[in-house]
Scaffold this motif. Structure first.
Motif, PDB file in Angstrom:
ATOM      1  N   GLU A  60      -6.814   4.282   5.824  1.00 31.70           N
ATOM      2  CA  GLU A  60      -7.153   2.857   5.888  1.00 31.70           C
ATOM      3  C   GLU A  60      -5.922   1.967   5.974  1.00 31.70           C
ATOM      4  O   GLU A  60      -5.989   0.866   6.513  1.00 31.70           O
ATOM      5  N   HIS A  61      -4.796   2.427   5.433  1.00 31.96           N
ATOM      6  CA  HIS A  61      -3.578   1.612   5.418  1.00 31.96           C
ATOM      7  C   HIS A  61      -2.520   2.123   6.388  1.00 31.96           C
ATOM      8  O   HIS A  61      -1.354   1.695   6.308  1.00 31.96           O
ATOM      9  N   ASN A  62      -2.921   3.019   7.273  1.00 28.84           N
ATOM     10  CA  ASN A  62      -2.018   3.565   8.293  1.00 28.84           C
ATOM     11  C   ASN A  62      -0.730   4.135   7.693  1.00 28.84           C
ATOM     12  O   ASN A  62       0.362   3.918   8.207  1.00 28.84           O
ATOM     13  N   ILE A  63      -0.877   4.864   6.610  1.00 25.75           N
ATOM     14  CA  ILE A  63       0.257   5.526   5.978  1.00 25.75           C
ATOM     15  C   ILE A  63       0.311   6.954   6.524  1.00 25.75           C
ATOM     16  O   ILE A  63      -0.650   7.698   6.396  1.00 25.75           O
ATOM     17  N   GLN A  64       1.423   7.284   7.140  1.00 26.87           N
ATOM     18  CA  GLN A  64       1.588   8.603   7.738  1.00 26.87           C
ATOM     19  C   GLN A  64       1.898   9.624   6.648  1.00 26.87           C
ATOM     20  O   GLN A  64       2.880   9.481   5.919  1.00 26.87           O
ATOM     21  N   PRO A 122       0.816  -1.218   0.000  1.00 25.84           N
ATOM     22  CA  PRO A 122       0.000   0.000   0.000  1.00 25.84           C
ATOM     23  C   PRO A 122       0.855   1.276   0.000  1.00 25.84           C
ATOM     24  O   PRO A 122       0.501   2.254  -0.651  1.00 25.84           O
ATOM     25  N   GLU A 123       1.993   1.243   0.700  1.00 23.03           N
ATOM     26  CA  GLU A 123       2.865   2.418   0.750  1.00 23.03           C
ATOM     27  C   GLU A 123       3.445   2.728  -0.629  1.00 23.03           C
ATOM     28  O   GLU A 123       3.477   3.877  -1.053  1.00 23.03           O
ATOM     29  N   ARG A 124       3.892   1.693  -1.337  1.00 23.86           N
ATOM     30  CA  ARG A 124       4.464   1.891  -2.672  1.00 23.86           C
ATOM     31  C   ARG A 124       3.377   2.377  -3.639  1.00 23.86           C
ATOM     32  O   ARG A 124       3.605   3.289  -4.426  1.00 23.86           O
ATOM     33  N   PHE A 125       2.202   1.777  -3.555  1.00 25.49           N
ATOM     34  CA  PHE A 125       1.090   2.198  -4.404  1.00 25.49           C
ATOM     35  C   PHE A 125       0.782   3.675  -4.154  1.00 25.49           C
ATOM     36  O   PHE A 125       0.631   4.460  -5.086  1.00 25.49           O
ATOM     37  N   PHE A 126       0.717   4.054  -2.883  1.00 28.47           N
ATOM     38  CA  PHE A 126       0.442   5.439  -2.503  1.00 28.47           C
ATOM     39  C   PHE A 126       1.521   6.381  -3.042  1.00 28.47           C
ATOM     40  O   PHE A 126       1.209   7.431  -3.615  1.00 28.47           O
ATOM     41  N   ASP A 127       2.781   5.996  -2.869  1.00 28.91           N
ATOM     42  CA  ASP A 127       3.894   6.839  -3.339  1.00 28.91           C
ATOM     43  C   ASP A 127       3.809   7.106  -4.837  1.00 28.91           C
ATOM     44  O   ASP A 127       3.986   8.244  -5.282  1.00 28.91           O
ATOM     45  N   ILE A 128       3.532   6.068  -5.604  1.00 29.78           N
ATOM     46  CA  ILE A 128       3.528   6.201  -7.062  1.00 29.78           C
ATOM     47  C   ILE A 128       2.277   6.920  -7.555  1.00 29.78           C
ATOM     48  O   ILE A 128       2.363   7.830  -8.376  1.00 29.78           O
ATOM     49  N   GLU A 180     -10.936   0.648  -4.744  1.00 24.88           N
ATOM     50  CA  GLU A 180     -10.376   1.961  -4.389  1.00 24.88           C
ATOM     51  C   GLU A 180      -9.047   2.193  -5.109  1.00 24.88           C
ATOM     52  O   GLU A 180      -8.752   3.294  -5.552  1.00 24.88           O
ATOM     53  N   GLU A 181      -8.237   1.154  -5.246  1.00 22.60           N
ATOM     54  CA  GLU A 181      -6.965   1.288  -5.952  1.00 22.60           C
ATOM     55  C   GLU A 181      -7.189   1.537  -7.444  1.00 22.60           C
ATOM     56  O   GLU A 181      -6.475   2.327  -8.056  1.00 22.60           O
TER      57      GLU A 181
END
Length: 183
Positions: free
Chosen positions: A174-178, A30-36, A103-104
């Motif tokens: 939802e994915h606890n990404i700060q 989820p973090e990598r998906f969010f970053d990109i 959502e993705e």
């Protein structure tokens, strides 16, 4: 006597290594998906704004007391072309994302729409603006170009960007990404 060839561990090890290299590309964290898909759009958050126009024009500034600030006359265009290359690479990364959940899929679609909206404008209108800045064009001509970009693309960009950010905030929560959203 057994005529079957003995199984070697070398081919098996090679297959496992290849599998481990390609498997992470199949499913991002989820973090990598969010970053990109979301974080990389920070590079375009000033699209259709006076800030972007100022940043482009700042590439052409010379200071009389600083000899190293002497310009060749193509700095704004070169800087913008570098940004275009980065944006094209970012778009390719977005296209390659695997989006399994709804959502993705929505986030990926919005991110892709955003890049596909801005890249042609950077290549055409903003590059023409950069060349005008490099050639020390008139203030009136520069202002007119920026006004036209804002009027033509600003609302659609803002709508898509804001929709992506809203979905991004939900996804991060939802994915606890700060994330520091610049409040």
């Amino acid at each position: 006597m057994n005529k079957l060839p003995a199984l070697s561990l070398k081919p098996l090890a090679a297959i496992l290594i290849l599998f481990s290299l390609f498997c992470p590309a199949c499913s991002e964290t989820p973090e990598r998906f969010f970053d990109i898909a979301i974080l990389n759009t920070n590079m375009i958050n000033d699209f259709a704004s006076a800030d972007l126009a100022r940043h482009i024009e700042d590439e052409t500034k010379e200071y009389p007391d600083i000899p190293s600030s002497k310009k060749k006359g193509d700095e704004a265009a070169i800087s913008l072309n570098n940004k275009i290359l980065y944006l094209e690479q970012s778009l390719e990364k977005v296209k390659k994302l695997s989006a399994s959940r709804e959502e993705e899929k929505q986030i990926k679609a919005l991110s892709q729409q955003l890049y596909e909206l801005v890249i042609p404008v950077y290549k055409n209108e903003y590059l023409a603006y950069a060349k005008l800045c490099d050639s020390k064009g008139s203030r009136a001509a520069k202002d007119e170009m920026i006004k036209n970009i804002d009027e033509k693309y600003g609302a659609r960009f803002e709508q898509t960007f804001n929709a992506l950010m809203e979905k991004g905030k939900t996804y991060a929560r939802e994915h606890n990404i700060q994330v520091n959203w610049g409040k």
